[in-house]
Design a protein around this motif. Sequence first.
Motif, short mmCIF file in Angstrom:
data_model
loop_
_atom_site.label_atom_id
_atom_site.label_comp_id
_atom_site.label_asym_id
_atom_site.label_seq_id
_atom_site.Cartn_x
_atom_site.Cartn_y
_atom_site.Cartn_z
N LEU A 1 39.96 -47.12 -29.70
CA LEU A 1 40.62 -46.50 -28.55
C LEU A 1 41.01 -47.53 -27.49
O LEU A 1 41.84 -47.24 -26.63
CB LEU A 1 39.73 -45.42 -27.94
CG LEU A 1 39.47 -44.20 -28.85
CD1 LEU A 1 38.52 -43.22 -28.18
CD2 LEU A 1 40.77 -43.53 -29.22
N ARG A 2 40.43 -48.72 -27.55
CA ARG A 2 40.79 -49.78 -26.63
C ARG A 2 41.90 -50.67 -27.20
O ARG A 2 42.26 -51.67 -26.59
CB ARG A 2 39.55 -50.63 -26.29
CG ARG A 2 38.49 -49.87 -25.52
CD ARG A 2 37.43 -50.80 -24.95
NE ARG A 2 36.56 -51.34 -25.99
CZ ARG A 2 35.41 -50.78 -26.37
NH1 ARG A 2 35.03 -49.64 -25.83
NH2 ARG A 2 34.67 -51.33 -27.30
N ARG B 1 35.27 -45.95 -30.92
CA ARG B 1 35.36 -46.32 -29.50
C ARG B 1 36.10 -47.64 -29.33
O ARG B 1 36.86 -47.82 -28.36
CB ARG B 1 33.95 -46.41 -28.90
CG ARG B 1 33.29 -45.06 -28.70
CD ARG B 1 32.10 -45.18 -27.76
NE ARG B 1 31.00 -45.90 -28.39
CZ ARG B 1 30.04 -45.30 -29.11
NH1 ARG B 1 30.08 -43.99 -29.30
NH2 ARG B 1 29.07 -46.00 -29.63
N THR B 2 35.90 -48.55 -30.26
CA THR B 2 36.63 -49.83 -30.21
C THR B 2 38.12 -49.61 -30.44
O THR B 2 38.97 -50.20 -29.76
CB THR B 2 36.07 -50.80 -31.27
OG1 THR B 2 34.68 -51.00 -31.06
CG2 THR B 2 36.78 -52.14 -31.21
N SER C 1 31.32 -44.05 -35.28
CA SER C 1 31.51 -43.72 -33.86
C SER C 1 31.73 -44.98 -33.02
O SER C 1 32.56 -44.98 -32.10
CB SER C 1 30.31 -42.94 -33.34
OG SER C 1 29.10 -43.65 -33.54
N MET C 2 31.02 -46.06 -33.34
CA MET C 2 31.19 -47.31 -32.59
C MET C 2 32.58 -47.90 -32.83
O MET C 2 33.26 -48.34 -31.88
CB MET C 2 30.12 -48.32 -33.01
CG MET C 2 30.25 -49.68 -32.33
SD MET C 2 30.04 -49.59 -30.54
CE MET C 2 28.28 -49.27 -30.45
N GLU D 1 27.98 -37.11 -33.04
CA GLU D 1 28.59 -38.13 -32.21
C GLU D 1 29.99 -38.50 -32.70
O GLU D 1 30.94 -38.58 -31.92
CB GLU D 1 27.70 -39.38 -32.18
CG GLU D 1 28.22 -40.47 -31.25
CD GLU D 1 27.34 -41.70 -31.26
OE1 GLU D 1 27.60 -42.60 -30.43
OE2 GLU D 1 26.42 -41.78 -32.09
N THR D 2 30.12 -38.71 -34.02
CA THR D 2 31.42 -39.04 -34.59
C THR D 2 32.39 -37.86 -34.45
O THR D 2 33.58 -38.05 -34.14
CB THR D 2 31.28 -39.42 -36.07
OG1 THR D 2 30.33 -40.48 -36.20
CG2 THR D 2 32.61 -39.86 -36.65
N SER E 1 33.56 -37.62 -30.81
CA SER E 1 34.45 -38.75 -30.48
C SER E 1 35.83 -38.55 -31.11
O SER E 1 36.85 -38.86 -30.50
CB SER E 1 33.84 -40.06 -30.97
OG SER E 1 32.60 -40.32 -30.36
N SER E 2 35.86 -38.03 -32.34
CA SER E 2 37.13 -37.78 -33.01
C SER E 2 37.93 -36.71 -32.27
O SER E 2 39.16 -36.84 -32.11
CB SER E 2 36.89 -37.33 -34.46
OG SER E 2 36.23 -38.34 -35.20
N ASP F 1 37.71 -35.96 -29.08
CA ASP F 1 38.18 -36.54 -27.82
C ASP F 1 39.41 -37.41 -28.05
O ASP F 1 40.36 -37.39 -27.26
CB ASP F 1 37.07 -37.37 -27.17
CG ASP F 1 35.92 -36.50 -26.66
OD1 ASP F 1 36.16 -35.30 -26.45
OD2 ASP F 1 34.80 -37.03 -26.50
N ALA F 2 39.39 -38.20 -29.13
CA ALA F 2 40.54 -39.05 -29.43
C ALA F 2 41.77 -38.22 -29.74
O ALA F 2 42.90 -38.56 -29.33
CB ALA F 2 40.21 -39.96 -30.62
#
Length: 524
Positions: free
Chosen positions: A329-330, A326-327, A322-323, A345-346, A349-350, A352-353
Amino acid sequence: VPLYEETSLPMSQGVIKIAIANYSYLGTIANPIKDRLSQSGFKCEFIERSQEEIQEILDLASEERFISGESLEISQFDEDAVIEAIKETSDYSDQAISFEFDDDVDVDLAMQEEDSLDLATEMMDSKIQNAAGKVLIHSCRNEYSDIHIEPREDGYKIRVRKDGVMQKFMSMSRKPGLRLVACLKNMANMDTAERRASQDGKILRKYEGNTLEFRCNTVPAKHGEKMVLRILNSDASALKLDTLIHIESVRESFRKIMNANNGIVIVSGPTGSGKSTTLAAALREKDSGDTNIVTAEDPIEYDMGGDINQVQVNRAKGQTFSMILRTFLRQDPDVILIGETRDPETAESSMDAAETGHLVFTTLHANSSTSSLTRLLDMDVPKYKLNASVRGVLAQRLLRKVCTGCAMKRPITEREAIQFNIKKGTTIVYANSLSAQEKLERKEENTLCQKCLGSGYKGRIGAYELLIVDRKIQEAISNGYTDREIEKIAIEANSMLTLAQYGVELVKENLTTLSEVVRVCKAE
């Protein structure tokens, strides 16, 4: 357990202090101990200690002897005995077993901060290291996928997995087994003094210009430390979807969803079912040079090459899936691979991406394509996110391919024709699997099949179940249907072959057997 020697006067008789947890035992063991020490010129005194204190003393002493190499039992683990055991489980000649090593390890390729050890140098240090190196190379040559070193009450047993099936390899007495585990843990940069907690490590070496990589894990079992080494194939040059997915309709449908502009594509199955291999092939196909492809993996099994940027998960430094996502996506990615979705959490996040214009690939541990959806729902992923993000789910298994050298053909029986929906009179193959005694007899007669060595199977082939999340499936998810109900909808719409149906198609092409389909795909 003896603690130390105590002498009060220069010429007096030495006294050995002996710790004992239960004084009631002295009635049976005191005199034999006294007599034994008296023969060596010592007296003895017994001191009460707790069972925990005595166990700690034994553990420390044992580790000290292993590390220092002073254990008398080391000599029992004879290199020749190991090689003879290897010969008994292999048809390789003496020359094939006498390996030469080329171990100038490239640190950048290894992606390790510390310098890698030279295996050839290690093997010259002692017989145990020589034997450990030979076992690793022999396992790679025989195309094993896992090495299991298992403690028993009276010794250690080594078993290996080939083509998905566990096989006996060799056995040894207890102390040499402990020594072998300690040696392999040292090679994997694991803590050799820690035997009461699970550990993970990796052995990375070079051999004949190829990279040999073993993912190692230990766990404290009832009779000692169990160690499993998983052999990773880092060569992705031969990976192609055309080779992996045999049925064209399934292959082209999978290509359609993996070439979408956004969304999430899930590959599911148990450990060792080939999920990483399929995803590696898919990403290599998508790597055209005009997309930014990034991956987060644990571990990195294949060096995909090209313009694919691969990142190793490192939980010790906070680099979780998950961390890292998030990296990513930047960093303006087009395609993202998340090696495994294992927590809410993962998963969120997936999703959302996938909803923000990225194409996400991930793996999931689930039994079927439809149960993958319910597993995500169990991870608290909202139904609307599931419908908006998931493009498809590919469940897979690996079936053993029947050996072309000794397979036998026969017409299908009437019962099998009805059970598996195969046309009556169809000719299918079955594996000529031999028992251990039959293998020995065939070997003596020089009639043993040289391709499969009597197992009846050689190599593996994938069975795939592709669920396209179309409007009907989305409605079923929204209405809270079970995975069985969703599966029924997909089958009735002729949009999905189940794992068992896919396996039957392979049987029709004489690539595998009905018994293998029943074993792996749970066909009824």
